[in-house]
Enzyme design. Structure first.
Site, PDB file in Angstrom:
ATOM      1  CB  ALA A 193      57.915  21.411  44.030  1.00  0.00           C
ATOM      2  NE  ARG A 194      60.937  16.569  48.847  1.00  0.00           N
ATOM      3  CZ  ARG A 194      60.426  16.129  49.987  1.00  0.00           C
ATOM      4  NH1 ARG A 194      60.116  16.975  50.949  1.00  0.00           N
ATOM      5  NH2 ARG A 194      60.206  14.843  50.164  1.00  0.00           N
ATOM      6  CD  GLU A 195      61.816  14.464  43.639  1.00  0.00           C
ATOM      7  OE1 GLU A 195      61.704  14.142  42.444  1.00  0.00           O
ATOM      8  OE2 GLU A 195      61.245  13.857  44.563  1.00  0.00           O
ATOM      9  NE  ARG A 282      53.617   8.116  47.226  1.00  0.00           N
ATOM     10  CZ  ARG A 282      54.855   8.296  46.765  1.00  0.00           C
ATOM     11  NH1 ARG A 282      55.027   8.575  45.470  1.00  0.00           N
ATOM     12  NH2 ARG A 282      55.897   8.200  47.549  1.00  0.00           N
ATOM     13  CG  HIS A 336      60.900  11.109  40.611  1.00  0.00           C
ATOM     14  ND1 HIS A 336      59.850  11.515  41.400  1.00  0.00           N
ATOM     15  CD2 HIS A 336      60.343  10.646  39.462  1.00  0.00           C
ATOM     16  CE1 HIS A 336      58.711  11.307  40.765  1.00  0.00           C
ATOM     17  NE2 HIS A 336      58.979  10.781  39.587  1.00  0.00           N
ATOM     18  CB  SER A 337      66.608  13.834  42.922  1.00  0.00           C
ATOM     19  OG  SER A 337      65.974  14.910  43.572  1.00  0.00           O
ATOM     20  CE1 TYR A 338      68.682  11.196  49.459  1.00  0.00           C
ATOM     21  CE2 TYR A 338      66.992  12.868  49.257  1.00  0.00           C
ATOM     22  CZ  TYR A 338      67.721  12.000  50.044  1.00  0.00           C
ATOM     23  OH  TYR A 338      67.488  11.912  51.388  1.00  0.00           O
ATOM     24  CD  GLU A 411      63.808   8.508  43.242  1.00  0.00           C
ATOM     25  OE1 GLU A 411      64.317   9.623  43.486  1.00  0.00           O
ATOM     26  OE2 GLU A 411      62.589   8.266  43.368  1.00  0.00           O
TER      27      GLU A 411
END
Length: 465
Positions: A193-195, A282, A336-338, A411
């Site tokens: 969520a935070r990416e 995961r 994804h990040s980072y 990433e």
């Protein structure tokens, strides 16, 4: 005895209700200046794992117990991790021997200072800010309708909170059955969520393929759409993404509820404490429950009770397996990040070298060179386990179970924990541009493989593992 048990149950229920009442009453006081978003007070620490190799065991133990959140591991083996201010005294004793350093004193203040949240202010969709799920969804509906000659928007599942999971299919001759025989290139983003930069980058790729961005690449795009069909899911975790926009900016998992010790009271509430969310990256079977996961339900890397027990991962699995029965899945790519990395299998173990290692290395070199040419940003090409081993990754499943040789994870920017997940919105466009180049370099390389009758490709992009 029965009378006593009833009294205990009633008392426990009243205490629970009282606790809930206080949470409701105090909630306004817990909100910050971030547009009403509550951000728990955190610090960012770092420790040198080269100098203190044993610290990795301590870090993994602390993460599995839900006490820290490992942000990233740098190329020189420096580990960055997040701690709550409530746990500083305890963790100071645990990590003082390892000479930890405080990188960011107050992440909440950092959020306010940068004005990030970076949420877009415009009513129109653009790449000058990070849009919420509703605006992303509206844009997908709009552009798929405008370009119905090459685009279809499809709902392929629902989240726990009832939001649609959608992909946009992009190819020429889209209404003809013959287009269904083209090799599939799967791309997804937003599983964490935070990416925020991940779904923004995937949306930039979508708009490039539909002719809204990178107009100088129109002829190249046309050749790809003639040859392949793109299945692109910009947002695999809409529930968590919305929560990161409205409540907690650094939220990672989805929002399915659970109990910390899986014990409920007679009226359904948790006896100890409620914990929300499963780490969707995961929740895949390869190495499930292995490294960089935790059985602690409150942990940010809790993988669920079993593989594919989440609606989001099950929806992707069912879709891709169905596609494989009818055509070739040539690419699985997850953003994804980072850390600015291009990651190839395996992720769940570093003890084995995959049979396609040389091919992965060649593809990765092409990708990172193309990215560098656009804005001079260095991305590193490596196996995912060289970052850190993690069980239950989607790219490992696509490679080992689905049989997609080209299965990768990106990433994205930045390459350091400051700003980390809080990448300034001013970098959205450049990140999108360089990753269009990286993606096209990958497809070009796979095009040569196709001429040799190798139609296998998978691409997976992430902004932080």
């Amino acid at each position: 005895k029965q009378w006593y048990q009833r009294r205990v149950a009633i008392t426990a229920g009243m205490l629970h209700l009282l606790r809930y009442t206080w949470v409701v009453l105090l909630a306004p006081a817990l909100t910050t200046k971030l547009g009403g978003v509550y951000t728990p007070p955190y610090q960012l620490w770092k420790v040198d794992a080269n100098r203190f190799p044993r610290v990795k065991i301590v870090l993994q133990t602390s993460e599995s117990q839900g006490e820290i959140d490992i942000f990233s591991v740098s190329k020189d083996n420096v580990v960055y991790f997040m701690v709550t201010k409530d746990d500083i005294a305890m963790l100071d004793k645990r990590f003082s021997f390892f000479k930890y350093e405080v990188v960011i004193e107050d992440l909440e203040a950092s959020l306010i200072k940068q004005n990030i949240r970076g949420r877009a202010n415009s009513n129109e969709f653009d790449f000058f800010g990070y849009h919420g799920w509703d605006k992303i969804n509206e844009r997908l509906i709009e552009i798929s309708s405008n370009r119905s000659d090459i685009a279809q928007l499809v709902t392929f599942g629902k989240t726990f909170e009832g939001r649609d999971l959608k992909y946009i299919r992009i190819t020429t001759n889209i209404s003809e059955d013959v287009s269904l025989n083209k090799p599939v290139l799967w791309i997804d983003g937003g599983i964490h969520a935070r990416e925020w930069i991940a779904p923004a980058t995937v949306m930039y790729i979508v708009e490039t393929l539909l002719g809204y961005q990178e107009l100088n690449l129109t002829s190249k795009v046309k050749s790809y759409l003639d040859e392949f069909q793109f299945f692109i899911a910009p947002m695999l975790n809409p529930d968590g993404y919305l929560y990161s926009h409205t409540r907690f900016r650094l939220w990672r998992k989805n929002r399915i509820p659970g109990c910390s010790k899986n014990i409920k009271m007679w009226f359904g509430n948790c006896y100890y404490k409620a914990c929300y969310g499963v780490d969707l990256n995961r929740n895949w079977p390869e190495g499930f429950g292995g490294p960089s996961t935790s059985s602690h339900r409150c942990s940010l890397v809790y993988p669920g009770e079993k593989a594919f027990d989440q609606a989001e991962t099950m929806a992707v699995k069912n879709l891709l397996q169905e596609l494989k029965e009818n055509t070739t899945v040539g690419l699985y790519l997850s953003y994804h990040s980072y850390s600015q990395l291009f990651l190839a299998p395996y992720g769940y173990t570093g003890d084995e070298i995959p049979p396609d290692y040389e091919h992965h290395k060649k593809v990765g070199n092409e990708v990172v060179e193309a990215i560098y040419r656009r804005h001079g940003k260095n991305y590193t090409n490596q196996r995912a386990s060289e970052l850190y081993s993690a069980g239950g990754l989607s790219a490992d499943w696509a490679y080992l179970s689905l049989g997609v040789i080209d299965s990768y994870t990106f990433e994205l920017r930045p390459n350091s924990p400051d700003p980390g997940f809080l990448l300034p919105a001013e970098q959205i466009i450049e990140t999108g541009q360089e990753n269009v180049d990286g993606l096209f370099a990958l497809i070009d390389n796979l095009h040569h493989n196709q001429k040799r009758k190798k139609y296998r490709l998978r691409l997976c992009v992430d902004t932080t593992a």
